[in-house]
Design an enzyme around this catalytic site. Structure first.
Site, PDB file in Angstrom:
ATOM      1  N   CYS A 189      -8.263  -7.348   9.749  1.00 47.37           N
ATOM      2  CA  CYS A 189      -7.287  -6.333  10.141  1.00 47.37           C
ATOM      3  C   CYS A 189      -7.545  -5.842  11.562  1.00 47.37           C
ATOM      4  O   CYS A 189      -6.619  -5.436  12.265  1.00 47.37           O
ATOM      5  CB  CYS A 189      -7.297  -5.165   9.152  1.00 47.37           C
ATOM      6  SG  CYS A 189      -8.903  -4.410   8.906  1.00 47.37           S
ATOM      7  N   GLY A 213       0.798  -1.225   0.000  1.00 42.82           N
ATOM      8  CA  GLY A 213       0.000   0.000   0.000  1.00 42.82           C
ATOM      9  C   GLY A 213       0.827   1.270   0.000  1.00 42.82           C
ATOM     10  O   GLY A 213       0.538   2.218  -0.755  1.00 42.82           O
ATOM     11  N   GLU A 273      -5.894   1.672   3.732  1.00 46.04           N
ATOM     12  CA  GLU A 273      -6.207   0.971   4.987  1.00 46.04           C
ATOM     13  C   GLU A 273      -5.272  -0.232   5.026  1.00 46.04           C
ATOM     14  O   GLU A 273      -5.422  -1.167   4.252  1.00 46.04           O
ATOM     15  CB  GLU A 273      -7.687   0.550   5.000  1.00 46.04           C
ATOM     16  CG  GLU A 273      -8.199   0.218   6.391  1.00 46.04           C
ATOM     17  CD  GLU A 273      -7.826  -1.190   6.821  1.00 46.04           C
ATOM     18  OE1 GLU A 273      -6.890  -1.321   7.649  1.00 46.04           O
ATOM     19  OE2 GLU A 273      -8.447  -2.143   6.345  1.00 46.04           O
TER      20      GLU A 273
END
Length: 480
Positions: free
Chosen positions: A287, A236, A253
């Site tokens: 997560c 990411g 995220e």
């Protein structure tokens, strides 16, 4: 799956295929196309062309489409939930709840639209400069951005899709969406339902194939205006860096190592119940799963014993079994990762307190409980996506705070105490995005900002927050 190409609404042929496995059995469930980079560009071009038309839809038109999509999702709940359980190993009763939530996010995006697009009237005469402001007014407006590129992980095929796609479509953007290679089938079916609901062809496009190539195209193609990504920090942050260099916004995220702190005055039975749910729900592959439990030394032994008793009663098996509490991991690699985490912890002096049983077939790993001695064990620092729960004993509230904040992540945490003032003071010292007092870290409210500092991400995701990020604010000034 009857799919010649993965661009929904337009056939694109691809001879190359990628396997999708059923993690409960280890067998191949289906295949999806592996698109070339040129075909991914074609999907972006299609989304860009469609944007010119779709962005002119009125807000009320888009609201109706979102509500119709929600109705279709609910009508197809059983089939979607079965597909979800087959491809990702999530217990079927949990998959049904996920589909209900998916529909609710589409509806929520429809109803929140009127609030997000509301601008402001600004009387410019309150400002001394520039001269002549007494004869001017201004208004602000929020407008769609263009093409949104969305990338989702395997663990929330419904909700993660909705948080990225429903919000983008709500404000007038079009979407090119890449699902994970491990669980693309549910999201392809959801995209088909959007077209059935009336969204124009090209407004939602699903591309499957090489993750690196698709990410490279998303982050370099100037027709993409925003990338919304959920996944690992390494991928990411690199993606966000490349996108920023090309003037492309991003929402990231990136996961967490969520700690549950159990103070010495906690309701032990409640804390045990929430720790077991927070860690072993969907085998810990969330997560915001409870990744670490920190327990006061005075109650540690009782806490551990009660966790073991609950683990002995967990029903582990095929995701389609209505009685299953804990299913498989997503892949063979995930199983090997769990073995590596446990081996590392033991090599650093940790004690395996409990290790349950698991089916021999498929990608299962037994529920495991470890008392950690060395805080440098990987299970205390890395994001552990599996049913391994490390317990670390602490002596003071300050020590618990320090251990929690030592992680490079900062997503969620929970604090258990009968004394709200004490729990609140601890909560304020934790460097995380959300702290939940006397409940599981597994909670998420779709209308509240979700995310965290450090390597847990960039920006916040919620129905409203995401819609705001996916629009551009414009000032329009007028001379009277």
């Amino acid at each position: 799956m009857d799919l010649k190409g993965a661009i929904i609404g337009k056939e694109i042929f691809s001879d190359a295929k990628s396997e999708v496995y059923n993690p409960s059995t280890g067998e191949i469930l289906d295949y999806v196309p592996v698109l070339s980079r040129e075909q991914v560009k074609e999907a972006i071009d299609l989304a860009y062309e469609t944007y010119q038309k779709y962005s002119q839809y009125t807000g009320s038109q888009r609201k109706k489409l979102l509500i119709q999509a929600a109705e279709l999702i609910r009508q197809n709940k059983d089939e979607l939930a079965k597909t979800m359980s087959l491809e990702m190993g999530r217990p079927i009763k949990s998959s049904r709840a996920e589909i209900d939530r998916t529909a609710a996010i589409f509806e929520g995006s429809a109803w929140e639209l009127q609030n997000v697009l509301r601008g402001e009237f600004i009387p410019l005469d309150v400002y001394e400069t520039p001269a002549g402001n007494e004869n001017r007014i201004a208004i602000t407006a929020r407008e769609p951005m263009g093409v949104v590129a969305a990338i989702t992980p395997f663990n929330f095929p419904g909700a993660s899709f909705a948080h990225k796609v429903a919000t983008a479509l709500a404000v007038g953007n079009t979407v090119v969406h890449k699902p994970t290679k491990n669980a693309p089938l549910t999201q392809i079916e959801l995209a088909k339902l959007l077209l059935k609901a009336g969204f124009p062809e090209g407004s939602i496009n699903v591309v499957t194939g090489n993750s690196s190539e698709i990410g490279d195209e998303f982050s370099s193609n100037k027709k993409v205006r925003l990338i919304t990504f959920t996944g690992s920090p390494g991928v990411g942050l690199e993606l966000a860096s490349r996108a920023t260099k090309n003037g492309i916004k991003s929402i990231m995220e990136l996961g967490g190592s969520d700690a549950q702190i159990v103070l010495d005055d906690a309701d032990i039975e409640l804390a045990v119940e929430k720790a077991v749910f927070g860690r072993y729900d969907y085998s810990g592959q969330f997560c915001n799963a409870t990744k670490r439990v920190l327990v006061s030394s005075s109650i540690a032994k009782e806490f551990e014993n009660r966790v073991v008793e609950r683990l002995k009663n967990l029903k582990i098996g095929d995701a389609l079994n209505e009685e299953t509490d804990m299913g498989p991991l997503i892949s063979k690699e995930a199983v090997r990762n769990m073995e590596s985490f446990v081996k590392d912890a033991v090599s650093k002096g940790s004690q395996v307190i409990y290790r349950g049983n698991a089916p021999n077939r498929g990608f299962f790993y037994p529920p495991t409980l470890i008392e950690v001695k060395d805080p440098n064990a990987q299970v205390m620092s890395d994001e552990v996506f599996g049913p391994v729960l490390p317990i670390k004993i602490f002596e003071t509230d300050e020590e618990a705070v320090a251990i929690t904040n030592s992680s490079r992540y900062g997503l969620d945490a929970s604090v258990f105490s009968r004394n709200f003032s004490r729990a609140y003071k601890v909560a304020r010292k934790l460097n995380v995005g959300t702290v939940i007092i006397n409940d599981t870290t597994r909670l998420r409210w779709d209308y509240l900002p979700f995310g965290g500092p450090k390597e847990s991400g960039i920006g916040r995701e919620s129905i409203r927050d995401t819609m705001m990020e996916m629009t551009e604010e414009k000032v329009i000034a007028y001379r009277l």
